[in-house]
Design a protein around this motif. Sequence first.
Motif, PDB file in Angstrom:
ATOM      1  N   ASN A   1       2.787 -16.450   3.454  1.00 40.05           N
ATOM      2  CA  ASN A   1       3.564 -17.697   3.481  1.00 40.05           C
ATOM      3  C   ASN A   1       4.940 -17.469   4.102  1.00 40.05           C
ATOM      4  OD1 ASN A   1       1.563 -19.268   2.335  1.00 40.05           O
ATOM      5  ND2 ASN A   1       2.239 -18.878   0.230  1.00 40.05           N
ATOM      6  N   LYS A   2       5.585 -16.369   3.695  1.00 39.08           N
ATOM      7  CA  LYS A   2       6.889 -16.052   4.284  1.00 39.08           C
ATOM      8  C   LYS A   2       6.748 -15.715   5.765  1.00 39.08           C
ATOM      9  CE  LYS A   2       9.920 -14.507   0.554  1.00 39.08           C
ATOM     10  NZ  LYS A   2      10.779 -13.412   0.067  1.00 39.08           N
ATOM     11  N   ALA A   3       5.689 -14.985   6.090  1.00 40.13           N
ATOM     12  CA  ALA A   3       5.458 -14.633   7.492  1.00 40.13           C
ATOM     13  C   ALA A   3       5.318 -15.890   8.329  1.00 40.13           C
ATOM     14  CB  ALA A   3       4.197 -13.771   7.618  1.00 40.13           C
ATOM     15  N   LEU A   4       4.532 -16.854   7.833  1.00 43.26           N
ATOM     16  CA  LEU A   4       4.321 -18.112   8.549  1.00 43.26           C
ATOM     17  C   LEU A   4       5.619 -18.878   8.719  1.00 43.26           C
ATOM     18  CD1 LEU A   4       2.099 -19.835   9.827  1.00 43.26           C
ATOM     19  CD2 LEU A   4       1.790 -20.944   7.614  1.00 43.26           C
ATOM     20  N   GLU A   5       6.431 -18.845   7.693  1.00 41.72           N
ATOM     21  CA  GLU A   5       7.728 -19.547   7.742  1.00 41.72           C
ATOM     22  C   GLU A   5       8.604 -19.007   8.877  1.00 41.72           C
ATOM     23  OE1 GLU A   5      11.700 -19.643   4.929  1.00 41.72           O
ATOM     24  OE2 GLU A   5       9.727 -19.550   3.936  1.00 41.72           O
ATOM     25  N   TYR A   6       8.701 -17.685   8.975  1.00 40.26           N
ATOM     26  CA  TYR A   6       9.527 -17.094  10.030  1.00 40.26           C
ATOM     27  C   TYR A   6       8.908 -17.287  11.404  1.00 40.26           C
ATOM     28  CZ  TYR A   6      12.830 -14.912   6.818  1.00 40.26           C
ATOM     29  OH  TYR A   6      13.811 -14.705   5.887  1.00 40.26           O
ATOM     30  N   TYR A   7       7.584 -17.154  11.500  1.00 39.63           N
ATOM     31  CA  TYR A   7       6.915 -17.378  12.778  1.00 39.63           C
ATOM     32  C   TYR A   7       7.139 -18.809  13.270  1.00 39.63           C
ATOM     33  CZ  TYR A   7       4.285 -12.946  12.902  1.00 39.63           C
ATOM     34  OH  TYR A   7       3.918 -11.629  12.992  1.00 39.63           O
ATOM     35  N   GLU A   8       7.081 -19.785  12.358  1.00 35.59           N
ATOM     36  CA  GLU A   8       7.273 -21.186  12.761  1.00 35.59           C
ATOM     37  C   GLU A   8       8.694 -21.430  13.241  1.00 35.59           C
ATOM     38  OE1 GLU A   8       6.013 -23.285   9.277  1.00 35.59           O
ATOM     39  OE2 GLU A   8       3.918 -23.422   9.955  1.00 35.59           O
ATOM     40  N   GLN A   9       9.661 -20.819  12.550  1.00 35.42           N
ATOM     41  CA  GLN A   9      11.055 -20.949  13.005  1.00 35.42           C
ATOM     42  C   GLN A   9      11.212 -20.377  14.411  1.00 35.42           C
ATOM     43  OE1 GLN A   9      14.347 -19.819  10.323  1.00 35.42           O
ATOM     44  NE2 GLN A   9      12.819 -19.674   8.686  1.00 35.42           N
ATOM     45  N   ALA A  10      10.596 -19.199  14.606  1.00 39.54           N
ATOM     46  CA  ALA A  10      10.690 -18.552  15.913  1.00 39.54           C
ATOM     47  C   ALA A  10      10.028 -19.397  16.992  1.00 39.54           C
ATOM     48  CB  ALA A  10      10.039 -17.168  15.853  1.00 39.54           C
ATOM     49  N   LEU A  11       8.897 -19.999  16.671  1.00 41.23           N
ATOM     50  CA  LEU A  11       8.182 -20.834  17.649  1.00 41.23           C
ATOM     51  C   LEU A  11       8.988 -22.069  18.024  1.00 41.23           C
ATOM     52  CD1 LEU A  11       4.469 -20.619  16.444  1.00 41.23           C
ATOM     53  CD2 LEU A  11       5.315 -20.035  18.722  1.00 41.23           C
ATOM     54  N   ARG A  12       9.608 -22.688  17.012  1.00 42.00           N
ATOM     55  CA  ARG A  12      10.410 -23.886  17.304  1.00 42.00           C
ATOM     56  C   ARG A  12      11.568 -23.533  18.232  1.00 42.00           C
ATOM     57  NH1 ARG A  12       9.360 -25.173  11.818  1.00 42.00           N
ATOM     58  NH2 ARG A  12      11.354 -24.262  11.153  1.00 42.00           N
ATOM     59  N   LEU A  13      12.224 -22.436  17.929  1.00 40.10           N
ATOM     60  CA  LEU A  13      13.341 -22.019  18.785  1.00 40.10           C
ATOM     61  C   LEU A  13      12.847 -21.620  20.176  1.00 40.10           C
ATOM     62  CD1 LEU A  13      15.485 -19.921  16.300  1.00 40.10           C
ATOM     63  CD2 LEU A  13      16.193 -22.016  17.447  1.00 40.10           C
ATOM     64  N   ALA A  14      11.718 -20.927  20.213  1.00 45.15           N
ATOM     65  CA  ALA A  14      11.175 -20.502  21.500  1.00 45.15           C
ATOM     66  C   ALA A  14      10.816 -21.703  22.361  1.00 45.15           C
ATOM     67  CB  ALA A  14       9.944 -19.628  21.281  1.00 45.15           C
ATOM     68  N   ALA A  15      10.276 -22.753  21.700  1.00 45.06           N
ATOM     69  CA  ALA A  15       9.931 -23.978  22.446  1.00 45.06           C
ATOM     70  C   ALA A  15      11.187 -24.601  23.022  1.00 45.06           C
ATOM     71  CB  ALA A  15       9.207 -24.959  21.540  1.00 45.06           C
ATOM     72  N   ASP A  16      12.252 -24.591  22.222  1.00 43.30           N
ATOM     73  CA  ASP A  16      13.515 -25.136  22.711  1.00 43.30           C
ATOM     74  C   ASP A  16      14.014 -24.365  23.930  1.00 43.30           C
ATOM     75  OD1 ASP A  16      13.483 -27.001  20.724  1.00 43.30           O
ATOM     76  OD2 ASP A  16      14.845 -25.890  19.397  1.00 43.30           O
ATOM     77  N   PHE A  17      13.758 -23.052  23.906  1.00 40.83           N
ATOM     78  CA  PHE A  17      14.214 -22.214  25.022  1.00 40.83           C
ATOM     79  C   PHE A  17      13.177 -22.119  26.132  1.00 40.83           C
ATOM     80  CE2 PHE A  17      16.591 -19.794  21.500  1.00 40.83           C
ATOM     81  CZ  PHE A  17      17.671 -20.645  21.599  1.00 40.83           C
ATOM     82  N   GLU A  18      12.092 -22.891  25.987  1.00 42.73           N
ATOM     83  CA  GLU A  18      10.983 -22.856  26.953  1.00 42.73           C
ATOM     84  C   GLU A  18      10.478 -21.424  27.155  1.00 42.73           C
ATOM     85  OE1 GLU A  18      12.308 -26.709  29.659  1.00 42.73           O
ATOM     86  OE2 GLU A  18      12.320 -24.696  30.508  1.00 42.73           O
ATOM     87  N   ASN A  19      10.260 -20.738  26.008  1.00 43.50           N
ATOM     88  CA  ASN A  19       9.834 -19.343  26.069  1.00 43.50           C
ATOM     89  C   ASN A  19       8.753 -19.103  25.029  1.00 43.50           C
ATOM     90  OD1 ASN A  19       9.725 -16.628  26.600  1.00 43.50           O
ATOM     91  ND2 ASN A  19      11.428 -16.107  25.250  1.00 43.50           N
ATOM     92  N   THR A  20       7.657 -19.816  25.138  1.00 42.79           N
ATOM     93  CA  THR A  20       6.604 -19.743  24.131  1.00 42.79           C
ATOM     94  C   THR A  20       5.679 -18.557  24.391  1.00 42.79           C
ATOM     95  OG1 THR A  20       5.199 -21.186  25.449  1.00 42.79           O
ATOM     96  CG2 THR A  20       6.584 -22.222  23.769  1.00 42.79           C
ATOM     97  N   GLY A  21       4.930 -18.174  23.346  1.00 43.53           N
ATOM     98  CA  GLY A  21       3.821 -17.220  23.499  1.00 43.53           C
ATOM     99  C   GLY A  21       4.074 -15.859  22.918  1.00 43.53           C
TER     100      GLY A  21
END
Length: 480
Positions: free
Chosen positions: A452-472
């Motif tokens: 659950n904690k892992a998913l929480e951090y991964y989701e935060q990272a994905l949201r920020l990465a999307a903002d920076f147009e740097n997904t994957g």
Amino acid sequence: MSKNMDEIKDKLDQLRCHFTWELLFEDTEMPDLENRILDEIEFLDTKYKAGIHNLLAYVKHLKGQNQEALESLKEAEDLIQQEHDIQSDVRSLVTWGNYAWLYYHMGRLAEAQAYLDKVENTCMKFAAPSCYRMECPQMDGEEGWALLKCGRKNYERAKACFEKALAEDPENPEFSTGYAITMYRLDSLNMATETSEAFCLQPLKEAIRLNPEDVYIKVLLALKLQDLGQEADGEKYIEEALNNTSSQTYVFRYAGKFYRRKGCLDKALQLLKMAQQATPSSAFLHHQIGLCYKAFTIKIKRAANWQCRGQDRENVDKMVRLAIFHFQLALEQKPTFDIAYIHLASMYIEAGDYRKAEDTYQKVFSSISLDEEKLQKIHFHYGQFQEYQKKSEVKAIIQYLKAVKIEKMSLTREKSINALEKLAVRKLSRNALDVESLSILGFIYKVKGELNKALEYYEQALRLAADFENTGTGFLGVEI
């Protein structure tokens, strides 16, 4: 001639001897192996000398010294013939097999065939199902000893050999000793695991029951008891061994290690140097002496409240130089001595010579075939060097990640996880929008099983990465 050679080769392949046991060791380990064999022949008091002469013959052959190999086989043959018991013919099978192989390599086929005939006659005498291969506890024991002497890559197979021999002859002192030593070595390799059980404790006690005069086993038991927090009980065995004149060089080695770990550094050095006088080329001894000087540096610094000046600084510098000297000698004798590289690098760091520390780490990474546990440990220590001495968080993270991604459970892996987590948290405290650090924390909690904690951090990272147009892909190959 070619047909005859092929026929002889087919027979040779069926033999049980050093040439067919697939003994695993690096070419660079051969000088140390030969030194250890010669030390054992001269300084270890044991009734089972023939096997070590056989192994020496095999090593001599690998070095291209076939005449010297023949001399060692003659020594083995003479020792076996002194036994004059029903087992002497069986014990000779390994020596005869080695003779046959050696003469084959020398192109002396008639002599090779003569020794094959000796093997065949003995196999017929004991009604073996094969003309050139005897299946019996004695042969399993001989193979076990050879594997044990050739280093850690062979320990599991040595264990299987001794277990097989003991299943047929459980009260045999020789098999019991070999099994106990093998289990001690395997336990030592597993000391870094989270649950390092003392699997060797009972085998060591059983070996002492069957070999009450064997001081070598007693000092190993003492070290294992020390590992388990039973130092006072262990010291009784050390004192008993020191009061015996048998195998003194080996007793001094392990007693020195015992007292070094106890913190009695002067006594440890005295014992280790006494052993070194007899065996000056021992990589083990140079490493242990180096560890004593390393411990002295810590002792002096602690007494000075970690603020060494004047005489204290001079004493520390002297201890560092001595430690470096002995670690270097250990590595000259045994270039695959991986833990000695870590200790040498730590002393270069203490001396402020970061270039030599870096060179030492690069050497161990590039020139040694490391098992997972050793590689894990070196990645962790190299990461510490990058983090604290070189002040490179990026390079430190790379090393900690490499250690963690080796999935062998160990204390080193736990340390690497903790170091990685602290670095990621520190980076986030400076920049809450650090995608890489969020990705690392997600990875850490995934490794810990806290999904659950892992998913929480991964989701935060994905949201920020999307903002920076740097997904994957996250930082340094960590999956988001």
